[in-house]
Every structure is written in C-alpha cells, then in structure tokens.
Design a protein around this motif. Structure first.
Motif, mmCIF file in Angstrom:
data_model
loop_
_atom_site.group_PDB
_atom_site.id
_atom_site.type_symbol
_atom_site.label_atom_id
_atom_site.label_comp_id
_atom_site.label_asym_id
_atom_site.label_seq_id
_atom_site.Cartn_x
_atom_site.Cartn_y
_atom_site.Cartn_z
ATOM 1 N N THR A 145 0.239 20.312 -4.587
ATOM 2 C CA THR A 145 0.544 21.366 -3.612
ATOM 3 C C THR A 145 0.243 20.969 -2.173
ATOM 4 O O THR A 145 0.525 21.742 -1.259
ATOM 5 N N ARG A 146 -0.293 19.785 -1.967
ATOM 6 C CA ARG A 146 -0.632 19.356 -0.610
ATOM 7 C C ARG A 146 0.634 19.248 0.249
ATOM 8 O O ARG A 146 1.645 18.697 -0.186
ATOM 9 N N THR B 63 12.791 31.056 -3.983
ATOM 10 C CA THR B 63 13.263 30.771 -2.634
ATOM 11 C C THR B 63 14.092 31.921 -2.095
ATOM 12 O O THR B 63 14.919 32.483 -2.823
ATOM 13 N N HIS B 64 13.862 32.264 -0.837
ATOM 14 C CA HIS B 64 14.666 33.265 -0.135
ATOM 15 C C HIS B 64 15.253 32.606 1.108
ATOM 16 O O HIS B 64 14.513 32.006 1.901
ATOM 17 N N ILE B 65 16.564 32.684 1.272
ATOM 18 C CA ILE B 65 17.234 32.128 2.440
ATOM 19 C C ILE B 65 17.424 33.243 3.467
ATOM 20 O O ILE B 65 18.010 34.282 3.167
ATOM 21 N N MET C 145 6.221 27.394 -4.755
ATOM 22 C CA MET C 145 6.244 26.597 -5.973
ATOM 23 C C MET C 145 4.939 26.836 -6.705
ATOM 24 O O MET C 145 3.856 26.709 -6.121
ATOM 25 N N VAL C 146 5.035 27.203 -7.978
ATOM 26 C CA VAL C 146 3.846 27.481 -8.787
ATOM 27 C C VAL C 146 3.795 26.483 -9.937
ATOM 28 O O VAL C 146 4.773 26.333 -10.685
ATOM 29 N N ALA D 131 -0.456 26.638 -6.368
ATOM 30 C CA ALA D 131 0.832 26.989 -5.770
ATOM 31 C C ALA D 131 0.934 26.426 -4.361
ATOM 32 O O ALA D 131 -0.070 26.151 -3.692
ATOM 33 N N SER D 132 2.180 26.257 -3.931
ATOM 34 C CA SER D 132 2.471 25.782 -2.581
ATOM 35 C C SER D 132 3.444 26.745 -1.929
ATOM 36 O O SER D 132 4.387 27.214 -2.574
#
Length: 233
Positions: A20-21, A96-98, A118-119, A172-173
């Motif tokens: 997640t970095r 994702t939401h655009i 991202m999980v 998560a990231s």
C-alpha cells in the motif's frame, strides 16, 4: 500526547505496507481512514482480483461495507470460480470513481480526476447463517437503502446458492486526483489552446416499473429517493 490520543490517531490512519505504500504521485495518496471510507461509501461495484488456475482474473461484483466492524463484503454465486478460490489466497479489491477528464494543452499533461481505493487481504467465506444474512443486508443497503426491509428475504435455497466473502479493512491504499490542468503556467500556456476539466457525474434516473407490474402498486419512497437525482444535479 496521551496514550488514548495516540490510539485514536492510530485508528484514524491506515497502516502502510509494501503493497500500500505510495511510490508514485505521493501527493495524491492518503492514509486517512476517513478517505478510504468515503471512497467505499460512494459506490457499490468493485473489481475482485484473484489468481485462478495460475492466471489473474478480475471480476466485477457488488459489495457492501460494515464500517463499524471494518469489514467489506463481496457478493456472488457459488458457481463463481473467483469467489470459490478467493478464500485460499490474498486478493485485491478495487473501487474507482471517475469525476472528470482533465484536458490540458499538451497530451502529456492530460489526466483523469478520480477517487480510488485498493483493499488487500485474505478473505474468508461467510458460512454462519446469521452473518450471511447480515452481510447480504449490508450489500443490499449499500446498493439501495431501504430495499432490505421492503423486499422478500432470501430463502434457504437462495442462501445456499449465494457466496459471500468477508475482507477486513486492515490493508488498503487510497488515491485521489482533482483540479484543473497543470500546464497553464508553462510554455504551453502560450499556445492559445483551450484547457480545462470535463466533469463526469453519475446518478440514478427516474425509476422504470416492471412491464408486468400490476396497476395500483405504488413506487416505494426509498426507491423514489434513489431517482431523485435524475435531473443531473
């Protein structure tokens, strides 16, 4: 800072791992739990990435989040190979939401305004009957608040044909991007070309009744509320 304050600060931040970095565009990344929750709360469709028979498979499916229990539920069919294999390995779930296209003066500076999460984790198959019902309610209510209480609940046969995975929100990231193009102050700003953002907004349109719906069955308020944004506002 007191121990209680330190614990609260820890709970408000996502742990940073090798997966997640934020290595690129770090300024777009966030470790705030509130930002993760906002991305997850805003949608109900995710993509589940899993390895099946030695090859990657990315499957779109619906999800719901129990924010109190810090658990993400992913719904599917028992016939889904991705859901059958997922409890055996680490998976990646993305949302994702655009929000718009960023059209700059140069193609290189074009971009997308977005919110994403991202999980990672090893999910578990939900087998307990009470949790299965709870998880299905969470998924249903995330998609259409109020529908769980309105519609018929799943039968035993239907529950037997349903798979539900539970994934903890512990790794998560989060990344977001917003704003106008960034080439207006450079040489390209003198090209005399239009640049800006084309916003993208999604909303539910007015509900359309089933063609075989008998006359006299009123549109329930919670479904009408979903279509309240059909004006595009």
């Amino acid at each position: 800072m007191s121990t209680q304050e330190q614990n609260q600060q820890h709970q408000d931040k996502l742990a940073v791992t090798e997966r997640t970095r934020h290595r690129r565009l770090r300024e777009q990344g966030s470790t705030d739990v509130a930002d993760l929750d906002a991305v997850l709360r805003a949608g109900f469709v995710c993509h589940l990435g899993v390895v099946v028979d030695g090859a990657p498979m990315v499957v779109p499916t619906v999800y719901g989040v129990d924010f109190g229990a810090r658990t993400l539920y992913v719904h599917g069919s028992v016939a889904s190979r991705s859901l059958v294999r997922a409890p055996e390995q680490t998976v990646c779930v993305t949302v994702t939401h655009i929000d718009g296209l960023v059209l700059a003066r140069s193609v290189f500076e074009h971009g997308v305004n977005y919110r994403s999460a991202m999980v990672y984790g090893v999910p578990r198959a939900v087998t307990d009957g009470d949790e299965l019902l709870h998880g299905l309610r969470v998924v249903t209510e995330q998609c259409a608040p109020g529908q769980w209480e309105y519609a018929r609940r799943p039968s035993r046969k239907e529950l037997a044909a349903t798979s539900l995975l539970a994934l903890p929100l512990t790794e998560a990231s989060v990344k977001t991007a917003s704003g106008p193009p960034e080439d207006g102050d450079g040489p390209d700003g003198e090209l005399g070309l239009w640049a800006g953002v084309v916003p993208l907004r999604s909303y539910f349109d007015a509900p359309e009744p089933d063609p075989v719906l008998p006359a006299g069955i009123a549109l329930p308020p919670h479904v009408a509320a979903l279509g309240a944004g059909s004006s595009g506002s």
